[in-house]
Design a protein around this motif. Structure first.
Motif, PDB file in Angstrom:
ATOM      1  N   GLN A   1       0.833  -1.206   0.000  1.00 59.11           N
ATOM      2  CA  GLN A   1       0.000   0.000   0.000  1.00 59.11           C
ATOM      3  C   GLN A   1       0.870   1.258   0.000  1.00 59.11           C
ATOM      4  O   GLN A   1       0.537   2.248  -0.668  1.00 59.11           O
ATOM      5  CB  GLN A   1      -0.915  -0.004   1.220  1.00 59.11           C
ATOM      6  CG  GLN A   1      -1.994  -1.076   1.179  1.00 59.11           C
ATOM      7  CD  GLN A   1      -2.879  -1.054   2.407  1.00 59.11           C
ATOM      8  OE1 GLN A   1      -2.808  -0.134   3.232  1.00 59.11           O
ATOM      9  NE2 GLN A   1      -3.721  -2.065   2.549  1.00 59.11           N
ATOM     10  N   LEU A   2       1.972   1.213   0.744  1.00 59.50           N
ATOM     11  CA  LEU A   2       2.896   2.348   0.720  1.00 59.50           C
ATOM     12  C   LEU A   2       3.485   2.536  -0.667  1.00 59.50           C
ATOM     13  O   LEU A   2       3.662   3.683  -1.127  1.00 59.50           O
ATOM     14  CB  LEU A   2       4.017   2.141   1.743  1.00 59.50           C
ATOM     15  CG  LEU A   2       3.878   2.896   3.071  1.00 59.50           C
ATOM     16  CD1 LEU A   2       2.658   2.398   3.839  1.00 59.50           C
ATOM     17  CD2 LEU A   2       5.135   2.721   3.923  1.00 59.50           C
TER      18      LEU A   2
ATOM     19  N   PRO B   1       3.630   3.018  14.391  1.00 57.16           N
ATOM     20  CA  PRO B   1       3.905   4.203  13.570  1.00 57.16           C
ATOM     21  C   PRO B   1       5.364   4.320  13.161  1.00 57.16           C
ATOM     22  O   PRO B   1       5.665   4.821  12.073  1.00 57.16           O
ATOM     23  CB  PRO B   1       3.480   5.359  14.469  1.00 57.16           C
ATOM     24  CG  PRO B   1       3.583   4.814  15.856  1.00 57.16           C
ATOM     25  CD  PRO B   1       3.205   3.372  15.753  1.00 57.16           C
ATOM     26  N   PHE B   2       6.285   3.878  14.032  1.00 53.24           N
ATOM     27  CA  PHE B   2       7.701   4.047  13.747  1.00 53.24           C
ATOM     28  C   PHE B   2       8.090   3.368  12.438  1.00 53.24           C
ATOM     29  O   PHE B   2       8.793   3.951  11.599  1.00 53.24           O
ATOM     30  CB  PHE B   2       8.536   3.478  14.897  1.00 53.24           C
ATOM     31  CG  PHE B   2      10.015   3.684  14.737  1.00 53.24           C
ATOM     32  CD1 PHE B   2      10.599   4.906  15.025  1.00 53.24           C
ATOM     33  CD2 PHE B   2      10.817   2.658  14.270  1.00 53.24           C
ATOM     34  CE1 PHE B   2      11.965   5.102  14.867  1.00 53.24           C
ATOM     35  CE2 PHE B   2      12.179   2.838  14.109  1.00 53.24           C
ATOM     36  CZ  PHE B   2      12.757   4.066  14.400  1.00 53.24           C
ATOM     37  N   ILE B   3       7.639   2.150  12.238  1.00 54.67           N
ATOM     38  CA  ILE B   3       8.020   1.375  11.053  1.00 54.67           C
ATOM     39  C   ILE B   3       7.594   2.093   9.776  1.00 54.67           C
ATOM     40  O   ILE B   3       8.386   2.296   8.847  1.00 54.67           O
ATOM     41  CB  ILE B   3       7.406  -0.033  11.104  1.00 54.67           C
ATOM     42  CG1 ILE B   3       8.005  -0.835  12.259  1.00 54.67           C
ATOM     43  CG2 ILE B   3       7.618  -0.769   9.775  1.00 54.67           C
ATOM     44  CD1 ILE B   3       7.369  -2.196  12.438  1.00 54.67           C
ATOM     45  N   PHE B   4       6.329   2.512   9.734  1.00 47.39           N
ATOM     46  CA  PHE B   4       5.775   3.025   8.472  1.00 47.39           C
ATOM     47  C   PHE B   4       6.181   4.468   8.207  1.00 47.39           C
ATOM     48  O   PHE B   4       6.381   4.857   7.050  1.00 47.39           O
ATOM     49  CB  PHE B   4       4.249   2.869   8.485  1.00 47.39           C
ATOM     50  CG  PHE B   4       3.820   1.438   8.563  1.00 47.39           C
ATOM     51  CD1 PHE B   4       3.934   0.607   7.464  1.00 47.39           C
ATOM     52  CD2 PHE B   4       3.335   0.905   9.751  1.00 47.39           C
ATOM     53  CE1 PHE B   4       3.560  -0.725   7.534  1.00 47.39           C
ATOM     54  CE2 PHE B   4       2.956  -0.428   9.832  1.00 47.39           C
ATOM     55  CZ  PHE B   4       3.072  -1.246   8.728  1.00 47.39           C
ATOM     56  N   PHE B   5       6.342   5.263   9.259  1.00 45.82           N
ATOM     57  CA  PHE B   5       6.781   6.637   9.029  1.00 45.82           C
ATOM     58  C   PHE B   5       8.264   6.693   8.672  1.00 45.82           C
ATOM     59  O   PHE B   5       8.691   7.537   7.882  1.00 45.82           O
ATOM     60  CB  PHE B   5       6.471   7.517  10.237  1.00 45.82           C
ATOM     61  CG  PHE B   5       5.009   7.809  10.404  1.00 45.82           C
ATOM     62  CD1 PHE B   5       4.237   8.185   9.313  1.00 45.82           C
ATOM     63  CD2 PHE B   5       4.393   7.702  11.635  1.00 45.82           C
ATOM     64  CE1 PHE B   5       2.883   8.456   9.436  1.00 45.82           C
ATOM     65  CE2 PHE B   5       3.038   7.971  11.779  1.00 45.82           C
ATOM     66  CZ  PHE B   5       2.276   8.339  10.680  1.00 45.82           C
ATOM     67  N   VAL B   6       9.061   5.794   9.238  1.00 47.12           N
ATOM     68  CA  VAL B   6      10.466   5.723   8.840  1.00 47.12           C
ATOM     69  C   VAL B   6      10.571   5.254   7.393  1.00 47.12           C
ATOM     70  O   VAL B   6      11.376   5.787   6.600  1.00 47.12           O
ATOM     71  CB  VAL B   6      11.256   4.774   9.771  1.00 47.12           C
ATOM     72  CG1 VAL B   6      12.621   4.439   9.179  1.00 47.12           C
ATOM     73  CG2 VAL B   6      11.434   5.407  11.145  1.00 47.12           C
ATOM     74  N   ALA B   7       9.745   4.264   7.022  1.00 45.71           N
ATOM     75  CA  ALA B   7       9.741   3.796   5.631  1.00 45.71           C
ATOM     76  C   ALA B   7       9.350   4.933   4.685  1.00 45.71           C
ATOM     77  O   ALA B   7       9.938   5.100   3.606  1.00 45.71           O
ATOM     78  CB  ALA B   7       8.787   2.621   5.470  1.00 45.71           C
ATOM     79  N   THR B   8       8.377   5.745   5.089  1.00 47.24           N
ATOM     80  CA  THR B   8       7.956   6.892   4.275  1.00 47.24           C
ATOM     81  C   THR B   8       9.084   7.915   4.143  1.00 47.24           C
ATOM     82  O   THR B   8       9.337   8.442   3.055  1.00 47.24           O
ATOM     83  CB  THR B   8       6.722   7.558   4.909  1.00 47.24           C
ATOM     84  OG1 THR B   8       5.657   6.605   4.977  1.00 47.24           O
ATOM     85  CG2 THR B   8       6.268   8.764   4.098  1.00 47.24           C
ATOM     86  N   ALA B   9       9.760   8.175   5.249  1.00 45.67           N
ATOM     87  CA  ALA B   9      10.885   9.119   5.208  1.00 45.67           C
ATOM     88  C   ALA B   9      11.979   8.616   4.272  1.00 45.67           C
ATOM     89  O   ALA B   9      12.574   9.397   3.513  1.00 45.67           O
ATOM     90  CB  ALA B   9      11.443   9.328   6.614  1.00 45.67           C
TER      91      ALA B   9
ATOM     92  N   GLN C   1      -5.103   9.687  -1.353  1.00 44.11           N
ATOM     93  CA  GLN C   1      -4.494   8.490  -0.769  1.00 44.11           C
ATOM     94  C   GLN C   1      -3.062   8.326  -1.288  1.00 44.11           C
ATOM     95  O   GLN C   1      -2.753   7.412  -2.044  1.00 44.11           O
ATOM     96  CB  GLN C   1      -5.340   7.261  -1.106  1.00 44.11           C
ATOM     97  CG  GLN C   1      -6.734   7.298  -0.513  1.00 44.11           C
ATOM     98  CD  GLN C   1      -6.708   7.417   1.013  1.00 44.11           C
ATOM     99  OE1 GLN C   1      -6.050   6.633   1.688  1.00 44.11           O
ATOM    100  NE2 GLN C   1      -7.414   8.401   1.542  1.00 44.11           N
ATOM    101  N   ASP C   2      -2.207   9.230  -0.843  1.00 44.18           N
ATOM    102  CA  ASP C   2      -0.819   9.213  -1.292  1.00 44.18           C
ATOM    103  C   ASP C   2       0.047   8.435  -0.305  1.00 44.18           C
ATOM    104  O   ASP C   2      -0.461   7.669   0.530  1.00 44.18           O
ATOM    105  CB  ASP C   2      -0.303  10.636  -1.484  1.00 44.18           C
ATOM    106  CG  ASP C   2      -0.227  11.409  -0.169  1.00 44.18           C
ATOM    107  OD1 ASP C   2      -0.805  10.938   0.831  1.00 44.18           O
ATOM    108  OD2 ASP C   2       0.413  12.469  -0.133  1.00 44.18           O
TER     109      ASP C   2
END
Length: 243
Positions: free
Chosen positions: A15-16, A196-204, A180-181
C-alpha cells in the motif's frame, strides 16, 4: 519487536508503494505544468506594458504570499462550487478530485516562483545575445528555443532545483484534502497496526531516495548545460597560453 506477521507487513508495504506512485505522479505532473507556465509567464513579464506588469505583481503577491495548503483547500472545496456556478447553466457538473486540486494548486503557486527565476535569468543575460540574434534575422521562435532559453536554464538551474525540492516536500499536504498518497497510506498503516515508527520511517526513506535521485539528476543536467561554458573557458586559456 513488532507483532506484525510478514504477510501483513508485506501488504502494508505494498500500500505504501501504491501511495508512493501516486505521490510521484502528483509531483511530476505539477512540476511539469508549473515549469511550462512559469517559463511562459516569465517571458511575458518582460513586457513593458503596465497592464502586464500589474497583473504579474498581483499574481506573484497572492501566490507567493499564501500558503500552498490554503490554496489546495480553496481549490478542492471552492473549485467545484465556482465551476458549478459558471457551468451550471449548461447542465454540467464538475467535481475537482484531491489529485486535481493538488495539481492545480502546485501549478499556480510554483509557476510564480519559476517565472521569477526565469525573468531574473533573462535579465542577467548580455543584451548582445538579443541584438546579435536580431541582427542575424533569426526568427523569434528559434532565438528563444536555441539561443536564449538554453542559457536561461543554465543560470536558473540552482533555483529550479530548490523549487523542485520544496515542491517534493509539500506534496504530502494534498493528503489533508483526501488524496491516498504515500503519507496517507503510512497514516492508515500506522493506525491499524499501532506501529507508527516502522511506516513513518519507511515513508521518510522513500522521500530521501526521491531527493537523492533528484540531486543526482540535477548534477548531471548541470554538467551537460555547462559543457559549452567549459569549452569556451578552455579555448580562452589555450589562446592566452599561445599568446
Amino acid at each position: 519487536m513488532t507483532n506484525l506477521s510478514l504477510a501483513d507487513l508485506a501488504g502494508y508495504m505494498r500500500q505504501l508503494g501504491e501511495g508512493a506512485l501516486i505521490t510521484l505522479e502528483l509531483f511530476l505532473t505539477s512540476f511539469a505544468l508549473a515549469f511550462i507556465f512559469g517559463v511562459l509567464i516569465g517571458i511575458a513579464t518582460l513586457s513593458r506594458s503596465r497592464v502586464v506588469q500589474g497583473i504579474w505583481r498581483v499574481y506573484a503577491s497572492i501566490f507567493m504570499g499564501v500558503p500552498s495548503l490554503l490554496v489546495i483547500f480553496l481549490t478542492f472545496y471552492g473549485g467545484s462550487a465556482m465551476l458549478g456556478a459558471v457551468l451550471g447553466e449548461f447542465g454540467a457538473r464538475i467535481d475537482i478530485s484531491p489529485f486535481g486540486a493538488g495539481v492545480i494548486a502546485f501549478t499556480v503557486v510554483y509557476a510564480a516562483y519559476i517565472a521569477e527565476l526565469v525573468r531574473g535569468a533573462i535579465e542577467n543575460l548580455p543584451k548582445g545575445q538579443f541584438e546579435g540574434a536580431r541582427a542575424l534575422a533569426i526568427p523569434p521562435a528559434i532565438m528563444w528555443g536555441k539561443v536564449i532559453l538554453p542559457q536561461v536554464m543554465r543560470l536558473a538551474l540552482p533555483g529550479l532545483v530548490n523549487v523542485w525540492s520544496f515542491m517534493l516536500k509539500e506534496t504530502p499536504l494534498v493528503s489533508l484534502a483526501g488524496l491516498q498518497d504515500l503519507v496517507a497510506a503510512a497514516k492508515i498503516a500506522a493506525g491499524a497496526t499501532k506501529e507508527p515508527f516502522i511506516f513513518f520511517v519507511a515513508t521518510a526513506l522513500v522521500f530521501i531516495a526521491f531527493s537523492a535521485l533528484s540531486f543526482r539528476l540535477a548534477s548531471r543536467l548541470e554538467t551537460r548545460l555547462d559543457r559549452g561554458q567549459r569549452r569556451e573557458a578552455a579555448g580562452r586559456s589555450s589562446s592566452r597560453a599561445a599568446a
